[in-house]
Design a protein around this motif. Structure first.
Motif, PDB file in Angstrom:
ATOM      1  N   CYS A 191       0.832  -1.079   0.131  1.00 39.18           N
ATOM      2  CA  CYS A 191      -0.017   0.039   0.053  1.00 39.18           C
ATOM      3  C   CYS A 191       0.984   1.315   0.021  1.00 39.18           C
ATOM      4  CB  CYS A 191      -1.085   0.056   1.274  1.00 39.18           C
ATOM      5  SG  CYS A 191      -1.806   1.523   1.196  1.00 39.18           S
ATOM      6  N   MET A 192       0.510   2.107  -0.817  1.00 41.00           N
ATOM      7  CA  MET A 192       1.584   3.321  -0.980  1.00 41.00           C
ATOM      8  C   MET A 192       1.008   4.281   0.138  1.00 41.00           C
ATOM      9  SD  MET A 192       3.410   2.256  -3.340  1.00 41.00           S
ATOM     10  CE  MET A 192       4.423   3.658  -4.001  1.00 41.00           C
ATOM     11  N   CYS A 233      -1.315   6.847   0.244  1.00 46.11           N
ATOM     12  CA  CYS A 233      -1.576   8.117  -0.355  1.00 46.11           C
ATOM     13  C   CYS A 233      -1.869   9.241   0.571  1.00 46.11           C
ATOM     14  CB  CYS A 233      -2.724   7.947  -1.245  1.00 46.11           C
ATOM     15  SG  CYS A 233      -2.576   6.585  -2.657  1.00 46.11           S
ATOM     16  N   GLU A 234      -1.109  10.226   0.337  1.00 49.17           N
ATOM     17  CA  GLU A 234      -1.409  11.466   1.006  1.00 49.17           C
ATOM     18  C   GLU A 234      -2.058  12.430   0.350  1.00 49.17           C
ATOM     19  OE1 GLU A 234       2.931  12.541   2.106  1.00 49.17           O
ATOM     20  OE2 GLU A 234       2.718  11.223   3.691  1.00 49.17           O
ATOM     21  N   ASP A 235      -1.971  12.830  -0.896  1.00 49.38           N
ATOM     22  CA  ASP A 235      -2.699  13.664  -1.605  1.00 49.38           C
ATOM     23  C   ASP A 235      -3.024  13.410  -2.902  1.00 49.38           C
ATOM     24  OD1 ASP A 235      -3.931  16.115  -2.306  1.00 49.38           O
ATOM     25  OD2 ASP A 235      -2.053  17.028  -2.747  1.00 49.38           O
ATOM     26  N   PRO A 236      -4.051  13.195  -3.220  1.00 46.84           N
ATOM     27  CA  PRO A 236      -5.266  13.104  -2.429  1.00 46.84           C
ATOM     28  C   PRO A 236      -5.271  12.194  -1.338  1.00 46.84           C
ATOM     29  CG  PRO A 236      -6.094  12.140  -4.632  1.00 46.84           C
ATOM     30  CD  PRO A 236      -4.583  12.539  -4.588  1.00 46.84           C
ATOM     31  N   VAL A 237      -5.722  12.396  -0.250  1.00 48.50           N
ATOM     32  CA  VAL A 237      -5.623  11.457   0.784  1.00 48.50           C
ATOM     33  C   VAL A 237      -6.416  10.281   0.645  1.00 48.50           C
ATOM     34  CG1 VAL A 237      -7.317  12.785   2.243  1.00 48.50           C
ATOM     35  CG2 VAL A 237      -5.486  11.227   3.588  1.00 48.50           C
ATOM     36  N   ALA A 238      -5.761   9.251   0.576  1.00 50.83           N
ATOM     37  CA  ALA A 238      -6.263   7.774   0.612  1.00 50.83           C
ATOM     38  C   ALA A 238      -7.616   7.712  -0.143  1.00 50.83           C
ATOM     39  CB  ALA A 238      -6.720   7.369   1.872  1.00 50.83           C
ATOM     40  N   ASP A 242       7.987  10.328  -4.702  1.00 51.36           N
ATOM     41  CA  ASP A 242       6.717  10.048  -3.766  1.00 51.36           C
ATOM     42  C   ASP A 242       5.758  10.499  -4.578  1.00 51.36           C
ATOM     43  OD1 ASP A 242       7.028  12.678  -3.574  1.00 51.36           O
ATOM     44  OD2 ASP A 242       6.889  12.549  -1.284  1.00 51.36           O
ATOM     45  N   THR A 243       5.759  10.880  -6.045  1.00 45.62           N
ATOM     46  CA  THR A 243       4.366  11.245  -6.616  1.00 45.62           C
ATOM     47  C   THR A 243       4.342  10.491  -8.052  1.00 45.62           C
ATOM     48  OG1 THR A 243       5.168  13.558  -5.815  1.00 45.62           O
ATOM     49  CG2 THR A 243       3.669  13.414  -7.427  1.00 45.62           C
ATOM     50  N   SER A 295      -3.857  13.719 -13.603  1.00 47.57           N
ATOM     51  CA  SER A 295      -3.720  13.820 -11.834  1.00 47.57           C
ATOM     52  C   SER A 295      -2.250  13.374 -11.466  1.00 47.57           C
ATOM     53  CB  SER A 295      -4.748  12.975 -11.251  1.00 47.57           C
ATOM     54  OG  SER A 295      -6.052  13.341 -11.621  1.00 47.57           O
ATOM     55  N   GLU A 296      -1.866  13.815 -10.162  1.00 42.64           N
ATOM     56  CA  GLU A 296      -0.910  13.379  -9.495  1.00 42.64           C
ATOM     57  C   GLU A 296      -1.317  12.899  -8.309  1.00 42.64           C
ATOM     58  OE1 GLU A 296       2.362  16.139  -9.411  1.00 42.64           O
ATOM     59  OE2 GLU A 296       2.691  16.116 -11.523  1.00 42.64           O
ATOM     60  N   VAL A 297      -0.500  11.713  -7.614  1.00 38.93           N
ATOM     61  CA  VAL A 297      -0.811  11.395  -6.363  1.00 38.93           C
ATOM     62  C   VAL A 297       0.463  11.288  -5.530  1.00 38.93           C
ATOM     63  CG1 VAL A 297      -1.870   9.116  -5.207  1.00 38.93           C
ATOM     64  CG2 VAL A 297      -2.783   9.937  -7.271  1.00 38.93           C
ATOM     65  N   ARG A 298       0.473  12.021  -4.265  1.00 36.60           N
ATOM     66  CA  ARG A 298       1.624  11.938  -3.480  1.00 36.60           C
ATOM     67  C   ARG A 298       1.492  10.851  -2.624  1.00 36.60           C
ATOM     68  NH1 ARG A 298       3.064  14.967   0.752  1.00 36.60           N
ATOM     69  NH2 ARG A 298       1.405  16.244   0.420  1.00 36.60           N
ATOM     70  N   THR A 299       2.347  10.127  -2.472  1.00 40.27           N
ATOM     71  CA  THR A 299       2.182   8.929  -1.389  1.00 40.27           C
ATOM     72  C   THR A 299       3.049   9.069  -0.220  1.00 40.27           C
ATOM     73  OG1 THR A 299       3.841   7.587  -2.551  1.00 40.27           O
ATOM     74  CG2 THR A 299       1.509   7.371  -3.177  1.00 40.27           C
ATOM     75  N   GLY A 300       3.143   8.228   0.550  1.00 43.31           N
ATOM     76  CA  GLY A 300       3.871   8.292   1.906  1.00 43.31           C
ATOM     77  C   GLY A 300       4.840   7.063   1.912  1.00 43.31           C
TER      78      GLY A 300
END
Lengths: 200, 386
Positions: free
Chosen positions: A53-54, A56-61, A158-159, A165-170
């Motif tokens: 599981c990545m 996700c931070e933005d968009p959050v989960a 981390d993106t 769209s871009e998803v930033r992850t933890g």
């Protein structure tokens, strides 16, 4: 940037399945592995990709966002946990909305399950089971500084780009240092890889 | 493994609102990401949703008060000793209506609600699958078959708690609202009458088996709930999976509340039968406090799943209706079935509502998403060891 987290380096993955076996030892889903190990170009290449599981931070989960039962907890320290057993109605929204293809679902038990970043271990400062056993360091747990101390010249991204769209992850992936500003492609819409149509 | 250490666990137990922007004070456990994300720009539940939820809560509470007044024949049959319980049920009604409104205001839940009811009232559903709904209600809400797939012991324990609580609710709610009255000319023996809203429903002999069952209904409920709740409490202390990530307020308190209610209830009977009422007043207050606490806790904690669980039926009916029409949607890459066509379209709509700009990804199965991402990484980012 990020604190202690998992860094994935598919270039190091030898597809040995040690992470898959170790994942079964995680208390939050004991006996069932939540890691996906895919052979991305089977028959032509030995390339493999471990997927956790990545977080996700933005968009959050996104999995939690689409959940109609408010079942997925995002902890304050950024861990996206698997569905609450009392609330999950087994609709599979999270499974199909996750752009990384992470959550699993047990349709009989009406229950979603996924990687919890080994919350039973990371809450104590221990590395997740997968990173503990990985023989090649394809799954590394620690800080970015610790990673770079071991592997000079590497950077992480981390993106991820999904369409527009871009998803930033933890959780991050290792990239060549000169491409650190380049978000990692999410994979779709990819039409061709090595001249081969991958849509079908 | 015991509780996680204080420091790392603390952030998780702290108010997660800061992270997810969840509705403050609605639920200790879930941060309601769905609701949260709808409101992430504001960081709180939008004012309009809050206002609508509060209005729904007030309307439902007022309706309940009216029902209490009218059902007790203008308070003629209202037992003033049960006033705290009745007040708690009004708070319960407000809380459930408020929380429910906030819940279904989130895109995922709102769409599921619409599609579930839409499926139920569609002419096609009545024509093609008229028995689907009753079967699903029995399967998912009554017998909770899905719990058996998780563990037979959990299923058995949950059934005990579920039916015990149903029985207790059917007895206590009408009693506290003054809807039930029991009258007898002699105080014992034949001629006991049970009335609802003043109308005679049942006449029985208080000394026969029916009378015994009528007067000990709550004791029977307690005997069912105690072993069920005790099993879950034991599991929360022994099962490593259950222990991971559990919180006292969310996971333990509801079980302890059920046990305290049941045990004090049984002790009240024990006191009146064998102790000539010894300790009755203390037990009665303890029982009342635990019941009132639990009723008020229902909308804001783990018990809210009681309200949410029927969504499983709506979801199943929605998918079932789609399958009846053979509308299966296959992965665009590998052609493995993903779900029904209307389901995938509904999910994409939810994602668009949430500004998740990758709803097209929902048309690919999870494995294909991973494989394509791996292939893209391999060809465009990094190949091999470095």
């Amino acid at each position: 940037m990020m604190g202690r987290t998992i860094f994935i380096d598919p270039g190091r993955c030898i597809g040995c399945q040690a992470c898959v076996s170790a994942c079964r030892e995680c208390d939050s889903h004991r006996g069932k592995s939540m890691i996906h190990l895919d052979y991305t170009d089977e028959g032509s290449s030995v390339a493999s990709l471990p997927t956790v599981c990545m977080h996700c931070e933005d968009p959050v989960a996104p999995c939690a966002e689409v959940c109609p039962a408010d079942a997925i907890l995002v902890t304050a320290d950024g861990v996206v946990q698997q569905a609450d057993t009392t609330r999950c109605i087994g609709c599979a929204n999270c499974v199909n909305a996750c752009p990384f293809g992470v959550p699993k679902i047990d349709l009989q038990a009406k229950l979603q399950m996924k990687c919890n970043l080994c919350y039973d271990r990371t809450a104590y400062g221990l590395a997740p089971m997968c990173a503990t056993v990985c023989p090649t360091g394809a799954l590394f747990y620690g800080t970015l500084e610790e990673l770079q101390a071991e592997r000079p010249g590497v950077q992480v991204a981390d993106t991820f780009v999904f369409g527009e769209s871009e998803v930033r992850t933890g959780v991050a992936m290792v990239v060549p240092a000169d491409r650190v500003q380049w978000p990692v492609p999410g994979g779709l819409p990819v039409v061709e890889i090595n001249g081969k149509d991958v849509r079908r | 493994m015991t509780e996680p250490p204080e420091e790392p666990a603390a952030p998780e137990q702290s108010d997660p609102v800061t992270r997810t922007g969840a509705p403050a004070g609605t639920d200790g456990r879930n941060q309601g990401p769905a609701s949260a994300v709808a409101a992430k720009a504001a960081g709180i539940v939008p004012r309009s949703v809050n206002a609508r939820a509060a209005l729904a809560g007030v309307v439902v509470s007022v309706l309940l008060i009216l029902a209490i007044v009218l059902g007790s024949r203008l308070l003629h049959n209202f037992d003033s000793a049960l006033l705290p319980y009745a007040v708690a049920t009004v708070f319960l009604a407000f809380g459930v209506a408020y929380r429910y409104t906030v819940w279904i205001s989130a895109p995922g839940a709102r769409r599921l609600l619409t599609r579930g009811w839409g499926s139920l009232f569609s002419a096609e559903n009545f024509r093609k699958a008229p028995t689907a709904l009753p079967k699903m209600i029995a399967t998912y809400l009554g017998f909770q078959k899905f719990l058996g797939a998780r563990s037979h012991a959990r299923w058995a324990a949950h059934q005990l708690i579920f039916w015990g609580c149903i029985l207790a609710s059917l007895i206590t709610f009408p009693l506290t609202w003054g809807w039930f009255t029991f009258t007898s000319g002699s105080g014992s023996g034949p001629g006991y009458e049970m009335r609802i809203w003043g109308f005679k429903i049942l006449g029985f002999d208080s000394l026969n088996i029916l009378g015994w069952l009528m007067f000990h209904g709550l004791d029977i409920a307690a005997v069912m709930v105690i072993p069920g709740a005790a099993y879950f409490l034991w599991r929360r202390m022994k099962d490593r999976g259950a222990i991971t990530g559990q919180r006292f307020a969310y996971d333990m308190v509801p079980l302890l509340a059920l046990i305290v209610i049941s045990v004090t209830g049984l002790l009240l009977t024990f006191s009146s039968l064998f102790l000539h009422g010894g300790g009755y007043q203390f037990l009665a207050i303890l029982h009342m406090v635990s019941v009132v606490f639990t009723l008020i806790y229902i909308p804001f904690g783990k018990f809210f799943h009681i309200v949410q669980r029927p969504a499983a039926v709506g979801m199943q009916l929605f998918k079932y209706t789609g399958r009846q029409d053979d509308q299966v949607f296959a992965c665009r890459r590998c052609e493995e079935p993903i779900d029904t066509g209307p389901y995938v379209e509904n999910l994409r709509g939810t994602m668009r509502d949430l500004d998740l700009g990758f709803d097209a990804w929902a048309e690919y199965c999870p494995r294909c998403k991973r494989v394509l991402r791996g292939s893209a990484y391999l060809s465009q980012v990094k190949k091999g060891f470095k």
